[in-house]
Design a protein around this motif. Structure first.
Motif, short mmCIF file in Angstrom:
data_model
loop_
_atom_site.label_atom_id
_atom_site.label_comp_id
_atom_site.label_asym_id
_atom_site.label_seq_id
_atom_site.Cartn_x
_atom_site.Cartn_y
_atom_site.Cartn_z
N LEU A 12 100.07 57.06 -8.78
CA LEU A 12 98.99 57.14 -7.97
C LEU A 12 99.51 56.29 -6.94
CD1 LEU A 12 96.04 57.72 -7.26
CD2 LEU A 12 95.41 55.82 -8.35
N LYS A 13 100.10 55.04 -7.15
CA LYS A 13 100.33 53.94 -6.20
C LYS A 13 101.64 54.80 -5.09
CE LYS A 13 99.36 49.88 -8.56
NZ LYS A 13 97.90 49.88 -8.15
N ILE A 17 100.89 55.01 -1.18
CA ILE A 17 102.00 54.40 -0.33
C ILE A 17 102.70 55.40 0.80
CG2 ILE A 17 104.45 53.53 0.06
CD1 ILE A 17 103.80 52.11 -2.91
N TYR A 18 102.69 56.91 0.23
CA TYR A 18 103.05 57.88 0.84
C TYR A 18 101.77 58.23 2.10
CZ TYR A 18 103.67 62.79 2.67
OH TYR A 18 103.88 63.58 3.50
N TYR A 69 105.67 47.07 -5.24
CA TYR A 69 104.94 45.62 -5.18
C TYR A 69 105.19 45.12 -3.71
CZ TYR A 69 103.97 40.68 -5.32
OH TYR A 69 103.55 39.22 -5.23
N ILE A 70 106.35 45.37 -3.19
CA ILE A 70 106.67 44.73 -1.69
C ILE A 70 106.04 45.72 -0.55
CG2 ILE A 70 108.74 44.70 -0.16
CD1 ILE A 70 110.38 44.20 -2.45
N GLU A 82 91.83 52.20 1.62
CA GLU A 82 91.63 53.92 2.07
C GLU A 82 92.44 54.86 1.47
OE1 GLU A 82 92.14 55.98 6.38
OE2 GLU A 82 91.44 53.88 6.21
N CYS A 83 94.02 54.32 1.50
CA CYS A 83 94.70 55.67 1.17
C CYS A 83 95.00 55.63 -0.48
CB CYS A 83 96.22 54.92 1.55
SG CYS A 83 96.66 54.91 3.24
N GLU A 84 94.42 54.64 -1.34
CA GLU A 84 94.32 54.82 -2.52
C GLU A 84 93.31 55.44 -2.77
OE1 GLU A 84 94.18 50.60 -3.83
OE2 GLU A 84 95.87 51.00 -5.18
#
Length: 123
Positions: A12-13, A17-18, A69-70, A82-84
């Motif tokens: 999901l992360k 991030i994408y 994490y970074i 918003e992206c999550e």
């Protein structure tokens, strides 16, 4: 946390991030690290090959979460939130609802196959 839950969270992360990478409000440095994270997550090439016992998967267990994490630290919080939410919505059943989200992967594999064909069969 169970390992299956951890893997779902990682997936999901990466999807979030994408989406942040595609967002025009994401700062350039954050986009660079997001691109590296996505590339590493989708790349069939690892720093340490997976067939090497223990060490092969150890790099995925350390490097990928570190890159995530970074990326999360560099992407502004409101954009990441918003992206999550969008990632949860878009990938509800594990597959993107729109083909456009799978397009970078398809293009990557077409380029790899094209390079192999050109390198070994045309020259």
């Amino acid at each position: 946390m169970k390992i299956n839950e951890f893997i779902k969270q990682i997936k999901l992360k990466i999807k979030a991030i994408y989406l942040a990478f595609k967002n025009e409000n994401t700062p350039l440095l954050a986009k660079i690290f997001a691109g590296i994270t996505i590339g590493y997550a989708l790349s069939p090439i690892d720093l340490i090959p997976d067939f090497i016992p223990i060490l092969g998967y150890l790099d995925d267990l350390i490097i990928l979460p570190l890159l995530i994490y970074i990326s999360f630290k560099l992407i502004p919080g409101e954009i990441m939130k918003e992206c999550e939410e969008k990632a949860n919505e878009v990938w509800k059943d594990g597959k993107p609802k729109r083909l456009i989200y799978g397009l970078p992967i398809i293009i990557f594999w077409i380029l790899v196959i094209g390079f192999i064909v050109y390198r070994f069969f045309i020259k």
